[in-house]
Design an enzyme around this catalytic site. Structure first.
Site, mmCIF file in Angstrom:
data_model
loop_
_atom_site.group_PDB
_atom_site.id
_atom_site.type_symbol
_atom_site.label_atom_id
_atom_site.label_comp_id
_atom_site.label_asym_id
_atom_site.label_seq_id
_atom_site.Cartn_x
_atom_site.Cartn_y
_atom_site.Cartn_z
ATOM 1 N N ASN A 51 0.818 -1.197 0.000
ATOM 2 C CA ASN A 51 0.000 0.000 0.000
ATOM 3 C C ASN A 51 0.863 1.263 0.000
ATOM 4 O O ASN A 51 2.088 1.198 0.130
ATOM 5 C CB ASN A 51 -0.975 -0.027 1.180
ATOM 6 C CG ASN A 51 -2.319 0.566 0.827
ATOM 7 O OD1 ASN A 51 -2.390 1.602 0.173
ATOM 8 N ND2 ASN A 51 -3.376 -0.081 1.262
ATOM 9 N N HIS A 81 23.772 1.067 10.052
ATOM 10 C CA HIS A 81 25.122 1.572 10.292
ATOM 11 C C HIS A 81 25.730 0.878 11.504
ATOM 12 O O HIS A 81 25.028 0.520 12.447
ATOM 13 C CB HIS A 81 25.086 3.082 10.551
ATOM 14 C CG HIS A 81 24.650 3.876 9.368
ATOM 15 N ND1 HIS A 81 25.529 4.324 8.427
ATOM 16 C CD2 HIS A 81 23.422 4.276 8.969
ATOM 17 C CE1 HIS A 81 24.865 4.986 7.496
ATOM 18 N NE2 HIS A 81 23.577 4.971 7.801
ATOM 19 N N LYS A 129 13.265 -8.974 15.475
ATOM 20 C CA LYS A 129 13.538 -10.413 15.611
ATOM 21 C C LYS A 129 12.560 -11.168 14.722
ATOM 22 O O LYS A 129 11.468 -10.679 14.411
ATOM 23 C CB LYS A 129 13.357 -10.867 17.057
ATOM 24 C CG LYS A 129 14.390 -10.286 17.993
ATOM 25 C CD LYS A 129 14.237 -10.815 19.392
ATOM 26 C CE LYS A 129 15.382 -10.250 20.207
ATOM 27 N NZ LYS A 129 15.066 -9.979 21.563
ATOM 28 N N LYS A 146 -0.096 -13.469 20.495
ATOM 29 C CA LYS A 146 -0.775 -14.760 20.517
ATOM 30 C C LYS A 146 -0.584 -15.420 19.155
ATOM 31 O O LYS A 146 -0.071 -14.811 18.224
ATOM 32 C CB LYS A 146 -2.268 -14.624 20.835
ATOM 33 C CG LYS A 146 -3.067 -13.887 19.772
ATOM 34 C CD LYS A 146 -4.521 -13.810 20.194
ATOM 35 C CE LYS A 146 -5.390 -13.201 19.108
ATOM 36 N NZ LYS A 146 -6.803 -13.214 19.460
#
Length: 186
Positions: A51, A81, A129, A146
């Site tokens: 989008n 960096h 992560k 969840k």
């Protein structure tokens, strides 16, 4: 030139392919404005929607698999960096967004991250992560909230959509659930 066009304009796909320096499937919709610095380092699957206002900084490579939804103003970075020599050293990390994932409005995906199949990234999340498959994450930094479904529901979904060789097994899903430190919904 592409910013003044809509995905339905006849020459839009050609302009996208020129920008990204690769073939784009007819089922892909990228809404302008769209910002990308290294389009040749991107791979986009089928039925992908990106989008408006998305920014993809892709020198470290970006792979977006089939049926991915990317909401407005999402930022994807594959480079950072070095904190000790920020003017001279850069670190690169490929970003992979697996099949049928959904990235919410304003989310930021950091270098080296993989978003799992059927995962959902909440609006405004900063993902630094990997996100497990079928997991919903949100927050800054993002954390698992969840799972989208129970293990049995995921297995049923997988059986309906994927050949057996591509499906998650019960054991794999149990391990993913356990490692994500969430209790199974029954």
């Amino acid at each position: 030139q592409i910013s003044s066009k809509k995905p339905t304009d006849p020459d839009y796909k050609g302009l996208l392919e020129e920008l990204l320096q690769c073939e784009i499937d007819d089922s892909v919709a990228i809404v302008s404005p769209f910002y990308c610095d290294c389009g040749c380092r991107m791979k986009i699957g089928k039925n992908v929607i990106i989008n408006k206002g998305a920014t993809i900084i892709s020198p470290g490579k970006v792979e977006i698999e089939d049926n991915v939804l990317i909401a407005p103003e999402v930022k994807i970075a594959t480079v950072n960096h070095d904190p000790y020599d920020r003017h001279n050293l850069m670190h690169f990390g490929k970003v992979t967004i697996k099949e049928n994932a959904w990235i919410g409005i304003g989310a930021i995906i950091c270098p080296g991250v993989t978003i799992g199949r059927n995962a959902i990234v909440g609006a405004g999340a900063v993902v630094n992560k990997d996100v497990p498959p079928y997991c919903i994450v949100g927050g800054v930094p993002s954390k698992p909230i969840k799972f989208k479904w129970t293990i049995d529901q995921i297995l049923e979904h997988e059986a309906a959509l994927y050949p057996e060789s591509e499906r998650f097994t019960r054991e794999q899903l149990e391990k993913i659930f356990a490692e994500t430190n969430l209790k199974r919904r029954r």
